[in-house]
Design a protein around this motif. Structure first.
Motif, PDB file in Angstrom:
ATOM      1  N   ILE A  83      34.101  47.954  62.666  1.00  0.00           N
ATOM      2  CA  ILE A  83      35.188  47.428  61.839  1.00  0.00           C
ATOM      3  C   ILE A  83      35.496  48.427  60.732  1.00  0.00           C
ATOM      4  N   SER A  84      36.709  48.965  60.756  1.00  0.00           N
ATOM      5  CA  SER A  84      37.092  49.985  59.776  1.00  0.00           C
ATOM      6  C   SER A  84      38.340  49.603  58.983  1.00  0.00           C
ATOM      7  N   ALA A 142      25.418  36.216  58.763  1.00  0.00           N
ATOM      8  CA  ALA A 142      24.415  37.251  58.503  1.00  0.00           C
ATOM      9  C   ALA A 142      24.864  38.606  59.036  1.00  0.00           C
ATOM     10  N   GLY A 143      25.527  38.594  60.177  1.00  0.00           N
ATOM     11  CA  GLY A 143      25.924  39.844  60.808  1.00  0.00           C
ATOM     12  C   GLY A 143      27.129  40.512  60.178  1.00  0.00           C
ATOM     13  N   LEU A 144      27.980  39.741  59.486  1.00  0.00           N
ATOM     14  CA  LEU A 144      29.231  40.283  58.969  1.00  0.00           C
ATOM     15  C   LEU A 144      29.298  40.357  57.450  1.00  0.00           C
ATOM     16  N   SER A 145      28.473  39.585  56.751  1.00  0.00           N
ATOM     17  CA  SER A 145      28.635  39.464  55.302  1.00  0.00           C
ATOM     18  C   SER A 145      28.357  40.759  54.546  1.00  0.00           C
ATOM     19  N   GLY A 146      27.645  41.694  55.161  1.00  0.00           N
ATOM     20  CA  GLY A 146      27.338  42.937  54.462  1.00  0.00           C
ATOM     21  C   GLY A 146      28.430  43.979  54.520  1.00  0.00           C
ATOM     22  N   ASN A 147      29.478  43.714  55.303  1.00  0.00           N
ATOM     23  CA  ASN A 147      30.566  44.678  55.455  1.00  0.00           C
ATOM     24  C   ASN A 147      31.629  44.409  54.393  1.00  0.00           C
ATOM     25  N   PRO A 148      31.909  45.374  53.500  1.00  0.00           N
ATOM     26  CA  PRO A 148      32.884  45.136  52.428  1.00  0.00           C
ATOM     27  C   PRO A 148      34.304  44.917  52.923  1.00  0.00           C
TER      28      PRO A 148
END
Length: 232
Positions: free
Chosen positions: A158-159, A183-189
């Motif tokens: 995801i960019s 959990a898998g997505l929350s760390g991506n700003p």
């Protein structure tokens, strides 16, 4: 409003409902990705609503490889049975390639500014996530996407900005799957997760059994603001 023909990357062609924005001038685009009921009145009305906000919208027939022209509702058991038959026969990878072809055609359409995003519902929500991981769409939105927990290995791709609208009581996305997605997505700003407490799957489907007007308006307002910020 009208239909346009999109050429698939591997040959063949399919139809996409086109809703144009009012007035002239250049406008950004949105690929609207259907639920399991085809390009039906709900999807056409949704396309018209996005067009009224100032976008060129293409809603492609993603079931064309199975049975072109599906246009059913969620109002009878026979239609639900048909919808799940199509869902189970659907090739996700080929579907994403067809959506990428739709996106490319949309960006090159006369009147399109060259910027375009995607938004999808249910099965379309899953495909909008895959557009975020596999396409050059400028932004993407999922409404109650199904099966995202099985596709988290792609999340590092995801960019561009992505929103996922999650129904806390989604009958098709169990709590365990929801926790994996968070959990898998929350760390991506670039990712924003919105959870709608107490809501079931398809809370934004007009006329659906689980439609909830306040939640639908909240989600739709967030989506409209997101598209305006990322597409212009």
């Amino acid at each position: 409003m009208s239909y346009v023909t999109v050429t698939a990357a591997d040959g063949g062609s399919f139809q996409a409902y086109h809703a144009a924005p009012p007035g002239g001038g250049k406008a950004p685009g949105i690929v609207l990705i259907q639920e399991i009921f085809g390009v039906n009145k709900v999807m056409r009305d949704q396309a018209d609503a996005y067009a009224a906000l100032g976008y060129h919208v293409l809603c492609p027939d993603i079931f064309w490889r199975i049975e072109p022209g599906i246009d059913i509702t969620d109002q009878s058991q026979a239609e639900w049975d048909k919808a799940f038959e199509l869902f189970n026969a659907f090739d996700v990878d080929k579907g994403v390639e067809d959506l990428k072809a739709t996106l490319a055609q949309l960006k090159s359409m006369e009147g399109c500014s060259g910027k375009a995003g995607s938004v999808g519902y249910c099965l379309g929500g899953k495909l909008a996530y895959l557009m975020a991981t596999r396409s050059d769409a400028d932004c993407n939105v999922s409404y109650y996407g199904v099966g995202l927990d099985e596709l988290l290995s792609e999340s590092s791709n995801i960019s561009m900005p992505y929103i996922s609208h999650i129904a806390s009581e989604d009958g098709f996305v169990p709590k365990e799957a929801q926790e994996k997605i968070k959990a898998g997505l929350s760390g991506n700003p670039l990712v924003t997760l919105h959870v709608y407490e107490g809501q079931d799957h398809a809370f934004a489907r007009q006329g659906g059994a689980h439609y909830d007007d306040p939640s639908a308006k909240l989600a739709n307002g967030r989506t409209a603001g997101f598209f305006k910020a990322n597409l212009g």
